[in-house]
Design an enzyme around this catalytic site. Structure first.
Site, short mmCIF file in Angstrom:
data_model
loop_
_atom_site.label_atom_id
_atom_site.label_comp_id
_atom_site.label_asym_id
_atom_site.label_seq_id
_atom_site.Cartn_x
_atom_site.Cartn_y
_atom_site.Cartn_z
N CYS A 1 0.61 -1.30 0.24
CA CYS A 1 -0.06 -0.19 -0.01
C CYS A 1 0.79 1.12 -0.19
O CYS A 1 0.57 2.11 -0.29
CB CYS A 1 -1.28 0.05 1.16
SG CYS A 1 -0.59 0.12 2.77
N GLU B 1 -5.87 1.68 -4.49
CA GLU B 1 -4.83 1.09 -3.32
C GLU B 1 -3.82 -0.71 -3.40
O GLU B 1 -5.09 -0.73 -5.21
CB GLU B 1 -5.89 0.56 -2.35
CG GLU B 1 -6.79 -0.39 -2.44
CD GLU B 1 -7.77 -0.82 -1.50
OE1 GLU B 1 -7.39 -0.01 -0.38
OE2 GLU B 1 -8.74 -1.36 -1.71
N HIS C 1 -2.62 0.87 6.95
CA HIS C 1 -3.41 0.86 5.66
C HIS C 1 -3.02 2.05 4.46
O HIS C 1 -3.50 3.06 5.80
CB HIS C 1 -4.18 0.02 4.94
CG HIS C 1 -4.66 -0.04 3.59
ND1 HIS C 1 -4.18 -0.80 3.08
CD2 HIS C 1 -5.23 0.60 2.94
CE1 HIS C 1 -4.52 -0.97 1.26
NE2 HIS C 1 -5.90 0.07 1.55
#
Length: 337
Positions: free
Chosen positions: A242, A308, A296
């Site tokens: 991420c 993402e 994240h």
């Protein structure tokens, strides 16, 4: 898919005050120093690792800098002076200030752990120089810069990481805490009005999304379909986790972000997540009241969607996002402003 990309900019007016009305030569000298500093900062790309640079709001480093003694400010001035003489960029000064503040409180100490001495607590027994040399500020600062310049890719790292590469401390994370203060001192003492290259912050007023944000979105969208890999290298584009996707998307347009999501949360201006604009970063944490639990990060692209690198087995993709969904942090971050 519809996306709204807002392009904005900041006009920064920098005013340098010269105390008193003494000699004209003092004014000329000051102006020359400002011109030199502006020339140095004019070629900088945006290092969002340092966060937004302002002169007063909490977190800017101004309050910490105000507590420095005359001796400490003298050390800062010498670090910057020698850095300029060596034609090193402001980031090098930043690294040396953070290292010196961490190791000695920016004082040339004649004591330390084992035989550690001086501003950077250099050890004669480890080849740094004689006791007389490492306690001489001019020698110590030049020696620090010598070693820094041998660190591979030091210009591409967060300042605290480069300080650790030089110092090799058993406590590598402690250098980061002085980032805001050191950055403030570069502007205040070094006369570089924009040490991060990101433009001056505006306190509680969040600047508009930048042109780079739109370009970063386009870069990230081109990575769709590539696999997720935890800890993916940031030197290739074969796979992503991420935060490496965010880092590389912004790096491609000249904005430097820290490596991991928890650090990226501090790398720009914050705003309520519901007010996120294209290019802003969204974060998820196990405890939304504690940024240390962030695990994240994704990029908002507008129209209620994000891009993402989510998890193992799921390639880079676009998905809808809901304000208030589980673990979504309440603040979005606009990188580099």
């Amino acid at each position: 898919m519809k996306s709204a990309i807002v392009v904005g900019g900041l006009v920064v007016v920098v005013t340098v005050a010269v105390a008193g009305v003494s000699a004209v030569t003092q004014v000329v000298s000051q102006d020359q120093a400002v011109d030199q500093a502006r020339a140095m900062s004019g070629s900088l790309t945006c290092n969002a690792s340092l966060g937004p640079i302002t002169s007063g709001p909490p977190g800017s480093g101004a309050s910490a800098a105000a507590k420095l003694t005359e001796e400490q400010r003298g050390t800062v001035a010498k670090i910057i002076e020698i850095g300029k003489e060596r034609e090193l960029p402001p980031l090098a000064w930043q690294i040396a200030i953070q290292a010196g503040m961490t190791e000695s409180g920016l004082r040339s100490l004649n004591y330390g752990d084992r035989d550690s001495l001086g501003i950077f607590q250099m050890r004669p027994s480890m080849g740094w120089g004689t006791p007389a040399q490492v306690t001489d500020p001019v020698y110590a600062i030049n020696k620090f810069y010598d070693v820094l310049e041998e660190v591979p890719d030091w210009e591409k790292q967060r300042p605290g990481e480069s300080a650790q590469d030089v110092e090799r401390s058993a406590f590598p994370d402690r250098y980061h805490q002085w980032e805001p203060m050191a950055a403030h001192l570069i502007g205040n003492v070094g006369l570089v009005p924009d040490p991060t290259g990101c433009g001056e912050g505006t306190g509680l007023l969040v600047p508009a999304p930048t042109k780079q944000a739109g370009q970063a979105i386009q870069w990230a969208l081109k990575q769709q379909g590539k696999p997720y890999q935890w800890g993916a290298a940031t030197t290739h584009q074969n796979s992503f986790d991420c935060s490496s996707l965010m880092l590389q998307a912004y790096r491609a347009v000249g904005v430097t972000l820290p490596r991991v999501s928890r650090q990226q949360y501090r790398a720009g201006a914050m705003l309520p997540v519901e007010q996120a604009q294209p290019g802003d970063l969204l974060f998820w944490g196990y405890d939304t009241s504690d940024p240390n639990t962030i695990h994240h990060v994704a990029m908002y692209i507008g129209d209620g969607k994000i891009v993402e690198a989510q998890q193992t087995g799921v390639p880079v993709h676009i998905r809808p996002v809901r304000w208030g969904e589980p673990e979504l942090m309440g603040q979005a971050v606009r990188p580099g402003v």
